[in-house]
Design an enzyme around this catalytic site. Structure first.
Site, PDB file in Angstrom:
ATOM      1  NE  ARG A  57       2.000  -4.615  11.463  1.00  0.00           N
ATOM      2  CZ  ARG A  57       3.115  -4.358  10.757  1.00  0.00           C
ATOM      3  NH1 ARG A  57       4.275  -4.850  11.141  1.00  0.00           N
ATOM      4  NH2 ARG A  57       3.050  -3.635   9.674  1.00  0.00           N
ATOM      5  NE  ARG A 106       5.931  -0.145  10.120  1.00  0.00           N
ATOM      6  CZ  ARG A 106       4.723  -0.287   9.592  1.00  0.00           C
ATOM      7  NH1 ARG A 106       4.472   0.145   8.368  1.00  0.00           N
ATOM      8  NH2 ARG A 106       3.763  -0.873  10.282  1.00  0.00           N
ATOM      9  CE  LYS A 114      -2.106  -1.065   3.899  1.00  0.00           C
ATOM     10  NZ  LYS A 114      -1.470  -2.351   4.289  1.00  0.00           N
ATOM     11  NE  ARG A 121       7.248  -3.235   6.028  1.00  0.00           N
ATOM     12  CZ  ARG A 121       5.955  -2.991   5.930  1.00  0.00           C
ATOM     13  NH1 ARG A 121       5.353  -2.998   4.756  1.00  0.00           N
ATOM     14  NH2 ARG A 121       5.226  -2.759   7.008  1.00  0.00           N
ATOM     15  NE  ARG A 158      -4.377  -1.283  10.454  1.00  0.00           N
ATOM     16  CZ  ARG A 158      -3.336  -0.699   9.871  1.00  0.00           C
ATOM     17  NH1 ARG A 158      -3.419   0.529   9.443  1.00  0.00           N
ATOM     18  NH2 ARG A 158      -2.231  -1.376   9.698  1.00  0.00           N
TER      19      ARG A 158
HETATM   20  P1  AMP Z   1       0.632   0.640   9.314  1.00  0.00           P
HETATM   21  O1  AMP Z   1       1.798   1.563   9.150  1.00  0.00           O
HETATM   22  O2  AMP Z   1      -0.550   1.026   8.492  1.00  0.00           O
HETATM   23  O3  AMP Z   1       1.028  -0.816   9.133  1.00  0.00           O
HETATM   24  O4  AMP Z   1       0.162   0.784  10.849  1.00  0.00           O
HETATM   25  C1  AMP Z   1       1.005   0.440  11.923  1.00  0.00           C
HETATM   26  C2  AMP Z   1       0.200   0.277  13.201  1.00  0.00           C
HETATM   27  O5  AMP Z   1      -0.441   1.512  13.529  1.00  0.00           O
HETATM   28  C3  AMP Z   1      -0.929  -0.747  13.158  1.00  0.00           C
HETATM   29  O6  AMP Z   1      -0.473  -2.066  13.402  1.00  0.00           O
HETATM   30  C4  AMP Z   1      -1.842  -0.231  14.267  1.00  0.00           C
HETATM   31  O7  AMP Z   1      -1.322  -0.551  15.542  1.00  0.00           O
HETATM   32  C5  AMP Z   1      -1.742   1.273  14.107  1.00  0.00           C
HETATM   33  N1  AMP Z   1      -2.751   1.819  13.158  1.00  0.00           N
HETATM   34  C6  AMP Z   1      -2.499   2.413  11.956  1.00  0.00           C
HETATM   35  N2  AMP Z   1      -3.639   2.789  11.359  1.00  0.00           N
HETATM   36  C7  AMP Z   1      -4.643   2.436  12.199  1.00  0.00           C
HETATM   37  C8  AMP Z   1      -6.057   2.541  12.148  1.00  0.00           C
HETATM   38  N3  AMP Z   1      -6.690   3.087  11.090  1.00  0.00           N
HETATM   39  N4  AMP Z   1      -6.782   2.049  13.198  1.00  0.00           N
HETATM   40  C9  AMP Z   1      -6.174   1.497  14.268  1.00  0.00           C
HETATM   41  N5  AMP Z   1      -4.848   1.351  14.381  1.00  0.00           N
HETATM   42  C10 AMP Z   1      -4.064   1.824  13.356  1.00  0.00           C
END
Ligand code: AMP
Length: 214
Positions: free
Chosen positions: A172, A161, A13, A127, A88
């Site tokens: 996740r 990360r 994404k 990554r 999400r």
């Molecule tokens: P991402 O970078 O999109 O993989 O997000 C990393 C982490 O941030 C996720 O595993 C969640 O803990 C939190 N997170 C990001 N976006 C959301 C969302 N829309 N709702 C809830 N938690 C989020």
């Protein structure tokens, strides 16, 4: 044009959103990036985000809706946006609909990037990005041409990360299947859901997305 890229962690994404920023002048709205910036700033909310992200769990819906609501009100979003990592949950999707209706904005496409779980763990755990320009690399699939030097900007510092480890990725992924995948039928019912093959190489995925947007 306003889009959502939807898919599990490691589906690509962020990579595709950054390409769409370059090719179409859309703004990438990544809630994960916003939360990582909050963690870096410190403070109680940053601490909460740090703990939840490290566990691979989701932040509370109300908080995420508030964060995205504020961001979506900024003037740069008027040219079009790509949501990456939001919504999400179905509750977030419903709130987003209300928010967009309120602002007279429309959601044009929700693009599901489909990838099987088995390859996601390998993708995510390998990554990393250039600390200076953010270009993405992978231990196995995309190394810099000169070891230790970013192809794009010549930077020599890279970062990973904290939540891109095998244990957290597994949580996740299960969060994705339990909480996020139910959004797919929601958008299907709204007639905006499209699908691309996230297993294809990066250029091919971009072509599939462009074909949807054309
Ligand atoms: P991402 O970078 O999109 O993989 O997000 C990393 C982490 O941030 C996720 O595993 C969640 O803990 C939190 N997170 C990001 N976006 C959301 C969302 N829309 N709702 C809830 N938690 C989020």
């Amino acid at each position: 044009m306003n889009l959502i890229l939807l898919g599990p962690p490691g589906a690509g994404k962020g990579t595709q959103a950054r390409r769409l920023e370059d090719t179409r002048g859309l703004v990438q709205l990544s809630t994960g990036d916003m939360l990582r910036a909050m963690v870096a700033e410190g403070g109680p909310l940053g601490q909460q985000a740090k703990e939840i992200m490290a566990a691979g769990k989701l932040m509370p819906d109300e908080l995420m809706v508030e964060i995205i609501g504020e961001r979506i009100s900024k003037p740069d979003v008027a040219n079009g946006f790509i949501l990456d990592g939001f919504p999400r949950t179905v509750a977030q999707a419903e709130s987003l609909d209300a928010m967009l209706a309120d602002k007279g904005l429309k959601l044009h496409h929700v693009i599901e990037m489909r990838v099987v779980d088995e390859v996601l763990v390998e993708r995510v755990t390998g990554r990393y990005t250039c600390a200076k320009c953010g270009k993405g690399y992978h231990d196995l699939f995309e190394k810099p041409k000169v070891e230790g030097v970013c192809d794009s900007c010549g930077g020599t510092e890279f970062k990973r990360r904290a939540d891109d480890n095998a244990e957290t990725v597994t949580t996740r992924l299960s969060q994705y299947h339990q909480q996020t995948a139910p959004i797919l039928p929601y958008y299907q019912d709204h007639g905006v859901l499209k699908m691309v093959d996230g297993m294809a190489d990066i250029d091919e995925v971009s072509r599939q997305i462009e074909a949807i947007l054309a």
